[in-house]
Scaffold this active site. Structure first.
Site, PDB file in Angstrom:
ATOM      1  N   ASN A 203       0.788  -1.319   0.100  1.00 47.69           N
ATOM      2  CA  ASN A 203       0.003   0.025  -0.153  1.00 47.69           C
ATOM      3  C   ASN A 203       0.957   1.302   0.105  1.00 47.69           C
ATOM      4  O   ASN A 203       1.959   1.150   0.022  1.00 47.69           O
ATOM      5  CB  ASN A 203      -1.064  -0.018   1.146  1.00 47.69           C
ATOM      6  CG  ASN A 203      -0.213  -0.082   2.507  1.00 47.69           C
ATOM      7  OD1 ASN A 203       1.010   0.437   2.692  1.00 47.69           O
ATOM      8  ND2 ASN A 203      -0.803  -0.631   3.422  1.00 47.69           N
ATOM      9  N   GLU A 206       3.324   1.554   3.072  1.00 53.76           N
ATOM     10  CA  GLU A 206       4.421   0.366   2.699  1.00 53.76           C
ATOM     11  C   GLU A 206       5.380   0.828   1.606  1.00 53.76           C
ATOM     12  O   GLU A 206       6.673   0.806   1.853  1.00 53.76           O
ATOM     13  CB  GLU A 206       3.880  -0.961   2.548  1.00 53.76           C
ATOM     14  CG  GLU A 206       3.262  -1.537   3.557  1.00 53.76           C
ATOM     15  CD  GLU A 206       2.355  -2.598   3.230  1.00 53.76           C
ATOM     16  OE1 GLU A 206       1.637  -3.584   4.263  1.00 53.76           O
ATOM     17  OE2 GLU A 206       1.834  -2.851   2.061  1.00 53.76           O
ATOM     18  N   ASP A 273      -4.873  -8.103   1.409  1.00 54.67           N
ATOM     19  CA  ASP A 273      -4.953  -9.652   1.257  1.00 54.67           C
ATOM     20  C   ASP A 273      -5.766 -10.297   0.108  1.00 54.67           C
ATOM     21  O   ASP A 273      -5.469 -11.248  -0.493  1.00 54.67           O
ATOM     22  CB  ASP A 273      -5.532 -10.274   2.486  1.00 54.67           C
ATOM     23  CG  ASP A 273      -4.656 -10.101   3.680  1.00 54.67           C
ATOM     24  OD1 ASP A 273      -3.463  -9.952   3.455  1.00 54.67           O
ATOM     25  OD2 ASP A 273      -5.181 -10.438   4.882  1.00 54.67           O
TER      26      ASP A 273
END
Length: 327
Positions: A203, A206, A273
């Site tokens: 994301n 990150e 996920d």
């Protein structure tokens, strides 16, 4: 975008794929209740528990996403021998996830317990030991993975000690030798351990963790930063999830900014996920990266419209695909 190819993959080819998830798995436990009084023992609220819920978290939630989509799913992880570990295995079994690559040792199963009153989280209790896997445990973990026949492998790093530089390096090296896709959900600012993976799916937060200067959630800034990261870590590409802005795919052939559908509810819990699950699954099934990213974004759109962590089913994905084409 070839709708027929995507529909054929979702309806027919998903079940043919074999995906292995390796990483930090955990058990999420929720105690839902109501507070009506303060304890006479201390100035704290008493939460009368009305419901207990247990779900798969971390790498196990990625495996749950894959299993619900209908592919053959393997999980390689580390758990303890206590009750939390037994509960964890029962959850995997009930979802048809192959856990023969899971290892047990004396460390506790990573477990997060949340105490909730109404819609308010009151407390979280974490049971974990993030000591890095090493020695015979690491050797057994890797041998369990390499004994499996899979079409793609997902490294799901939650910083709990499994995804060390040695483990990630050996996994990526072996998958390159086998010509199998490796897709990484990263953690932290040390991406050297992911060197040579096919794709990383950060994301924006990150991605910023490995940049010398933070960027904003703007198309051109994401493109420029991603291209530098791809070169630095010898990647095929990046898929950057950008919350309400959708996701961006950058690789040697494609730069695609895929917008998120406007939602009444926008809860990103577990959306990463879902993205990595669908993206890796689509690559394993022979779709190109642009098709895989498009399909992953559609799946994420289903998830963010729900409150809390949610796994999308193959039927939901197929319905969403049909609706997107009709429009």
């Amino acid at each position: 975008m070839n709708h027929d190819a995507l529909k054929n993959f979702v309806s027919k080819d998903i079940s043919k794929q074999k995906i292995l998830v390796a990483g930090d798995a955990m058990l999420d436990k929720y105690y839902f209740g109501e507070v009506t009084r303060i304890s006479p023992e201390a100035p704290v609220p008493i939460n009368r528990v009305l419901e207990i819920k247990e779900t798969l978290g971390g790498a196990a939630n990625v495996a749950h996403n894959l299993a619900l989509l209908g592919c053959q799913t393997f999980l390689a992880a580390r758990i303890g021998t206590e009750n939390h570990g037994e509960t964890f295995l029962k959850k995997l079994s009930s979802r048809g996830i192959d856990f023969s690559a899971v290892i047990k040792n004396s460390q506790p199963t990573t477990t997060k317990i949340r105490v909730i009153s109404g819609h308010q989280q009151m407390m979280r209790l974490d049971f974990e030991d993030t000591t890095e896997i090493s020695g015979t445990d690491a050797e057994k973990f890797l041998s369990n993975i390499f004994a499996k026949d899979f079409d793609a492998l997902i490294i799901s790093d939650y910083g709990k000690g499994i995804c060390t530089e040695k483990v990630c390096g050996e996994i990526i090296s072996e998958c390159r030798r086998r010509k199998k896709f490796v897709v990484v959900d990263p953690k932290g600012d040390d991406w050297k351990k992911y060197f040579g993976a096919n794709f990383i799916t950060p994301n924006l937060k990150e991605l910023n963790a490995v940049l010398p200067k933070k960027i904003s959630n703007a198309d051109l800034e994401v493109e420029t930063a991603a291209e530098k990261v791809i070169a630095e870590f010898n990647l095929q590409g990046l898929v950057v999830t950008r919350s309400a802005e959708g996701l961006t795919l950058i690789d040697g052939k494609n730069i695609s900014h895929i917008k998120a559908k406007a939602q009444e509810v926008f809860d990103v819990s577990g959306a990463g996920d879902t993205v990595i699950s669908v993206f890796a699954l689509a690559l394993a099934g022979g779709l190109d990266s642009a098709q895989a990213a498009y399909l992953a974004n559609l799946a994420a759109g289903v998830v963010v419209a729900k409150v809390g962590t949610y796994a999308v089913s193959r039927e939901e994905l197929l319905e969403t695909l049909d609706r997107s084409w009709e429009k």
